[in-house]
Design a protein around this motif. Sequence first.
Motif, PDB file in Angstrom:
ATOM      1  N   MET A  85       0.853  -1.207   0.000  1.00 14.67           N
ATOM      2  CA  MET A  85       0.000   0.000   0.000  1.00 14.67           C
ATOM      3  C   MET A  85       0.882   1.249   0.000  1.00 14.67           C
ATOM      4  O   MET A  85       0.621   2.222  -0.697  1.00 14.67           O
ATOM      5  N   ILE A  86       1.927   1.214   0.817  1.00 17.30           N
ATOM      6  CA  ILE A  86       2.836   2.369   0.858  1.00 17.30           C
ATOM      7  C   ILE A  86       3.464   2.589  -0.513  1.00 17.30           C
ATOM      8  O   ILE A  86       3.517   3.715  -1.021  1.00 17.30           O
ATOM      9  N   ALA A  87       3.907   1.487  -1.156  1.00 22.13           N
ATOM     10  CA  ALA A  87       4.518   1.622  -2.476  1.00 22.13           C
ATOM     11  C   ALA A  87       3.522   2.241  -3.468  1.00 22.13           C
ATOM     12  O   ALA A  87       3.901   3.068  -4.307  1.00 22.13           O
ATOM     13  N   GLY A  88       2.254   1.860  -3.351  1.00 21.26           N
ATOM     14  CA  GLY A  88       1.228   2.417  -4.236  1.00 21.26           C
ATOM     15  C   GLY A  88       1.080   3.917  -4.048  1.00 21.26           C
ATOM     16  O   GLY A  88       1.035   4.692  -5.013  1.00 21.26           O
ATOM     17  N   GLY A  89       1.020   4.328  -2.798  1.00 25.84           N
ATOM     18  CA  GLY A  89       0.870   5.759  -2.521  1.00 25.84           C
ATOM     19  C   GLY A  89       2.104   6.544  -2.930  1.00 25.84           C
ATOM     20  O   GLY A  89       2.016   7.606  -3.553  1.00 25.84           O
ATOM     21  N   LEU A  90       3.259   5.982  -2.604  1.00 24.61           N
ATOM     22  CA  LEU A  90       4.534   6.617  -2.957  1.00 24.61           C
ATOM     23  C   LEU A  90       4.647   6.759  -4.474  1.00 24.61           C
ATOM     24  O   LEU A  90       5.067   7.801  -4.996  1.00 24.61           O
ATOM     25  N   ALA A  91       4.240   5.726  -5.208  1.00 26.37           N
ATOM     26  CA  ALA A  91       4.303   5.767  -6.671  1.00 26.37           C
ATOM     27  C   ALA A  91       3.412   6.892  -7.211  1.00 26.37           C
ATOM     28  O   ALA A  91       3.806   7.652  -8.105  1.00 26.37           O
ATOM     29  N   LYS A 208      11.156  -1.159   5.554  1.00 27.91           N
ATOM     30  CA  LYS A 208      11.179  -0.866   4.121  1.00 27.91           C
ATOM     31  C   LYS A 208      10.063   0.110   3.757  1.00 27.91           C
ATOM     32  O   LYS A 208      10.235   1.011   2.932  1.00 27.91           O
ATOM     33  N   GLY A 209       8.916  -0.107   4.406  1.00 29.14           N
ATOM     34  CA  GLY A 209       7.786   0.805   4.167  1.00 29.14           C
ATOM     35  C   GLY A 209       8.116   2.215   4.639  1.00 29.14           C
ATOM     36  O   GLY A 209       7.831   3.204   3.959  1.00 29.14           O
ATOM     37  N   MET A 210       8.746   2.315   5.802  1.00 31.39           N
ATOM     38  CA  MET A 210       9.111   3.639   6.326  1.00 31.39           C
ATOM     39  C   MET A 210      10.088   4.336   5.383  1.00 31.39           C
ATOM     40  O   MET A 210       9.942   5.515   5.071  1.00 31.39           O
ATOM     41  N   LYS A 211      11.079   3.579   4.953  1.00 32.77           N
ATOM     42  CA  LYS A 211      12.085   4.142   4.064  1.00 32.77           C
ATOM     43  C   LYS A 211      11.430   4.621   2.765  1.00 32.77           C
ATOM     44  O   LYS A 211      11.673   5.743   2.301  1.00 32.77           O
ATOM     45  N   GLY A 212      10.572   3.771   2.215  1.00 29.02           N
ATOM     46  CA  GLY A 212       9.870   4.156   0.986  1.00 29.02           C
ATOM     47  C   GLY A 212       9.034   5.400   1.202  1.00 29.02           C
ATOM     48  O   GLY A 212       9.014   6.324   0.371  1.00 29.02           O
ATOM     49  N   SER A 213       8.342   5.452   2.336  1.00 30.70           N
ATOM     50  CA  SER A 213       7.445   6.594   2.575  1.00 30.70           C
ATOM     51  C   SER A 213       8.237   7.909   2.613  1.00 30.70           C
ATOM     52  O   SER A 213       7.744   8.950   2.167  1.00 30.70           O
ATOM     53  N   LEU A 214       9.464   7.853   3.126  1.00 32.03           N
ATOM     54  CA  LEU A 214      10.274   9.087   3.154  1.00 32.03           C
ATOM     55  C   LEU A 214      10.575   9.572   1.731  1.00 32.03           C
ATOM     56  O   LEU A 214      10.706  10.779   1.488  1.00 32.03           O
ATOM     57  N   ASP A 330      -7.931  14.495 -14.464  1.00 34.85           N
ATOM     58  CA  ASP A 330      -6.650  13.956 -14.936  1.00 34.85           C
ATOM     59  C   ASP A 330      -6.365  12.616 -14.256  1.00 34.85           C
ATOM     60  O   ASP A 330      -6.705  11.572 -14.789  1.00 34.85           O
ATOM     61  N   VAL A 331      -5.807  12.654 -13.048  1.00 31.23           N
ATOM     62  CA  VAL A 331      -5.432  11.410 -12.377  1.00 31.23           C
ATOM     63  C   VAL A 331      -5.875  11.409 -10.906  1.00 31.23           C
ATOM     64  O   VAL A 331      -5.982  12.465 -10.291  1.00 31.23           O
ATOM     65  N   GLN A 332      -6.104  10.232 -10.366  1.00 31.28           N
ATOM     66  CA  GLN A 332      -6.303   9.966  -8.929  1.00 31.28           C
ATOM     67  C   GLN A 332      -7.618  10.480  -8.328  1.00 31.28           C
ATOM     68  O   GLN A 332      -8.009  11.615  -8.553  1.00 31.28           O
ATOM     69  N   CYS A 333      -8.196   9.601  -7.507  1.00 33.00           N
ATOM     70  CA  CYS A 333      -9.376   9.914  -6.702  1.00 33.00           C
ATOM     71  C   CYS A 333     -10.624  10.209  -7.528  1.00 33.00           C
ATOM     72  O   CYS A 333     -11.554  10.877  -7.060  1.00 33.00           O
ATOM     73  N   LYS A 559      -2.348   6.444  -0.943  1.00 35.06           N
ATOM     74  CA  LYS A 559      -1.562   7.670  -0.753  1.00 35.06           C
ATOM     75  C   LYS A 559      -1.578   8.064   0.716  1.00 35.06           C
ATOM     76  O   LYS A 559      -0.558   8.485   1.276  1.00 35.06           O
ATOM     77  N   ALA A 560      -2.741   7.938   1.340  1.00 34.92           N
ATOM     78  CA  ALA A 560      -2.857   8.319   2.751  1.00 34.92           C
ATOM     79  C   ALA A 560      -2.009   7.407   3.634  1.00 34.92           C
ATOM     80  O   ALA A 560      -1.461   7.847   4.647  1.00 34.92           O
ATOM     81  N   VAL A 561      -1.878   6.132   3.251  1.00 34.83           N
ATOM     82  CA  VAL A 561      -1.046   5.209   4.036  1.00 34.83           C
ATOM     83  C   VAL A 561       0.422   5.642   3.952  1.00 34.83           C
ATOM     84  O   VAL A 561       1.145   5.667   4.945  1.00 34.83           O
ATOM     85  N   SER A 562       0.823   6.003   2.737  1.00 36.83           N
ATOM     86  CA  SER A 562       2.193   6.472   2.571  1.00 36.83           C
ATOM     87  C   SER A 562       2.424   7.759   3.374  1.00 36.83           C
ATOM     88  O   SER A 562       3.426   7.904   4.071  1.00 36.83           O
TER      89      SER A 562
END
Length: 632
Positions: A85-91, A208-214, A330-333, A559-562
């Motif tokens: 989920m974090i990777a999705g939001g980060l992306a 890994k999730g924390m690192k990605g979120s940063l 355009d994109v998202q939500c 995105k909110a999880v990230s």
Amino acid sequence: MEEKNYSIDPVTEELARKAEKEGVETLWDRKKAMKTPCGFGEQGLCCRICAMGPCRISPTEGKGAQRGICGATADVIVARNLARMIAGGLATHSDHGRDIAHVLHMASRDGNYKITDEKKLLNLAAEWKIQTENRDIYDIAHEVAEVALNEFGKPFGALKLLERAPEQRKQVWEKNQIIPGAIDKEIVTIMHSTHIGCCANAEDLIYKGMKGSLADGWGGSMIGTELSDILFGVPVPRETEANLGVLEEDQVNIIVHGHEPSLSEMIVLAVEDPELLQLAKEVGAKGINLAGMCCTSNEVTMRHGIKIAGNFAQQELAIITGAVEAVIVDVQCIFPALAPLAKCYHTKFITTSPKAKITGATHIEFEEEKALASAKQIVKEAILNFKNRNKEKVFIPQAKSPAMVGYSVEAIKNQLDRVVNSNIDEIGTLKPLADCIVSGVLRGAAGIVGCNNPKIKHDYGHIELMKELIKNDIIIVTTGCAAQAAAKAGLMSKEARKFAGKGLERVCELVDIPPVLHMGSCVDISRILLLVSELAQLLQVDMSALPVVGAAPEWMSEKAVSIGTYVVTSGIDTWLGVVPPVTGSATVVDLLTNKAEDIVGAKFYVEPDPRKAAQQMIERIEEKREALGLSL
Ligand code: NFS
Ligand code: SF4
């Protein structure tokens, strides 16, 4: 009295009733049809990562399947799902940032995209050690864009913008080895590590999730905000209005919905085109009325005062007014539901991004190379659709609220300068804010952000929490759909200071601000990070030491999880109003809501009742004050 089911917002209630009468469905109907959600999914215990599964782990220990076919435990499955989920939001945030960097790269003196804030560009160039002397501003801009684009894929080194964090914070990240490298690499690493048969250690997956979120907050999102400001201007305080009452019966109504300002900025220009205005007159309209939805709305209201039509849960209701000629996205939500819904009314639902085509919508690709021409074509479609409006179906609720928006960090400093004695104090800093917090006039600050989610009564989570906090002298900064909830509820008007406690009320008077400050879209939570980071540096403490909290009372997206994760990883305690899908693992729950504090100095709290959440936040703020030795 009218029964209020879905929302605390009367406009939303009225239009939801109209939908019922007209036999069209909304998210609330579909939520009902969904019945009880799947218990495995709800707890994060369902794994679909490989085709030996799907596997689902029994939530009761010692009973039923305790491991997936590959042997993955509940802890691993829950942590893997969360990391993804974090990777999705980060992306998502980062791809937005990348698109803006490309727009900066194509900016030119005679093109559609120009440099609006040279000062911000030069500051960033200096920060990135880019040569600026005797160079054309556009050459500098293109090099800044290239450096930004390299942040996504560079093979070596840490992300540049992390340097902005306080020393103490960087040490925490370093100690835990969570300093992210290239943004894309962090996404790829999470996808790789969560593949079948790779990382099977819940704790490590959370790191890994924390690192990605940063790489989201201090990477992709921050690049998005910085470069958008350079291109389209740093927001300054301005007036606007919010809620679906901003639609005009006798005008062509156009809604921009989605996220990236590269599209909406051009629509803002297009609706002022004399030829298109003339065309609007010819089709019998008095003018063209532009309003926004979701974060695109936040982008254009911050920079141009464009009216806010509503937040996430209201996107269908805009069409249900029967008065909207086009919803341009355009994109998202963006609900796929808008496509069939638009067919029940005369509204044109226009998708523009190759990244977000939606079956049933009209796709007019927005080509950045000929941005303004594309935007004009899209607006023309809307105008020509005015004649198809069915007057009998039109109902525009009359309610809307005035709001002050546009509080970038720069704008906040500017407002604070009003109380500065320039003979002794430096102007253009956050020192007056720090002073107010130290003296206890303000007890602390809260960042309230995020979405709408039908699991919580629409806007109730946001508004109850904000009201409770301002009453207790906690100043609020907000973005996203939370900000729009505040605008609609009148909390961003200057009169709203009467809802604040004595201290906050006084600060609002002196500095001439509302008690709830609109800081922009969700990528602009990077502004909040920088605000807190600067405050910490002024007071020479880590971000985690400040009496500052975060909350996402009605969150729903990846995105909110990230965001929640990078806020916690940046040292700010964060309250969630909706339970995340992690309860199937006691280990993961313990990591997020307890151990995280030892690791990064902050943790998650989950509290669906906004009043209880407010009390917990106040207690936490007071604890932090005490630890800092600030006045009681
Ligand atoms: Ni944020 Fe913005 Fe709203 Fe939630 Fe969606 S619009 S990026 S995700 S729903 S706040
Ligand atoms: Fe099942 Fe393991 Fe495959 Fe997941 S990765 S579906 S737990 S076998």
